[in-house]
Design an enzyme around this catalytic site. Structure first.
Site, PDB file in Angstrom:
ATOM      1  N   CYS A 177     -17.973 -24.140   9.196  1.00  0.00           N
ATOM      2  CA  CYS A 177     -18.986 -25.181   9.018  1.00  0.00           C
ATOM      3  C   CYS A 177     -18.475 -26.309   8.117  1.00  0.00           C
ATOM      4  CB  CYS A 177     -20.240 -24.537   8.414  1.00  0.00           C
ATOM      5  SG  CYS A 177     -21.537 -25.695   7.970  1.00  0.00           S
ATOM      6  N   CYS A 215     -20.918 -27.575   5.498  1.00  0.00           N
ATOM      7  CA  CYS A 215     -21.017 -26.622   4.385  1.00  0.00           C
ATOM      8  C   CYS A 215     -19.945 -26.916   3.348  1.00  0.00           C
ATOM      9  CB  CYS A 215     -20.843 -25.185   4.877  1.00  0.00           C
ATOM     10  SG  CYS A 215     -22.098 -24.623   6.046  1.00  0.00           S
TER      11      CYS A 215
END
Length: 107
Positions: free
Chosen positions: A30, A33
């Protein structure tokens, strides 16, 4: 770096904490993230002793992900006294926005 929690220590580190806990549900794949990491680190410093910030790798901890219905990453669940009191989804918070949000719940 923020402390990591997992399916095994989630209850002790998050649910039984005497201060509010922000859980960052993230994954290695991700990119948003990872982009949030410096913002979370700085917020953890700013709120030290008032709000605990931890990370939970969703790919490695499916039980906790399922229990709290997390489907997107990053997802931020804010726990207080063992209960979810607020949540945010996505990498949309600035440092100032994150700290302001968390200060509403700070011990």
């Amino acid at each position: 770096m923020l402390n990591a929690v997992d399916d095994n220590n989630f209850a002790a580190e998050v649910l039984q904490s005497d201060q509010p806990v922000l859980v960052d549900f993230w994954a290695d794949w991700c990119a948003p993230c990872k982009a949030m990491d410096p913002i979370l680190e700085k917020a953890a410093e700013d709120l030290s002793g008032r709000v605990k910030l931890v990370k939970l790798n969703g790919a490695d901890n499916p039980s906790t992900m399922t229990q709290y219905g997390v489907r997107n990453m990053p997802t931020y669940l804010l726990f207080q006294k063992g209960e979810v009191v607020d949540m945010k989804v996505g990498a949309t918070l600035s440092h100032v926005g994150l700290v302001k949000w968390l200060e509403e719940y700070a011990a």
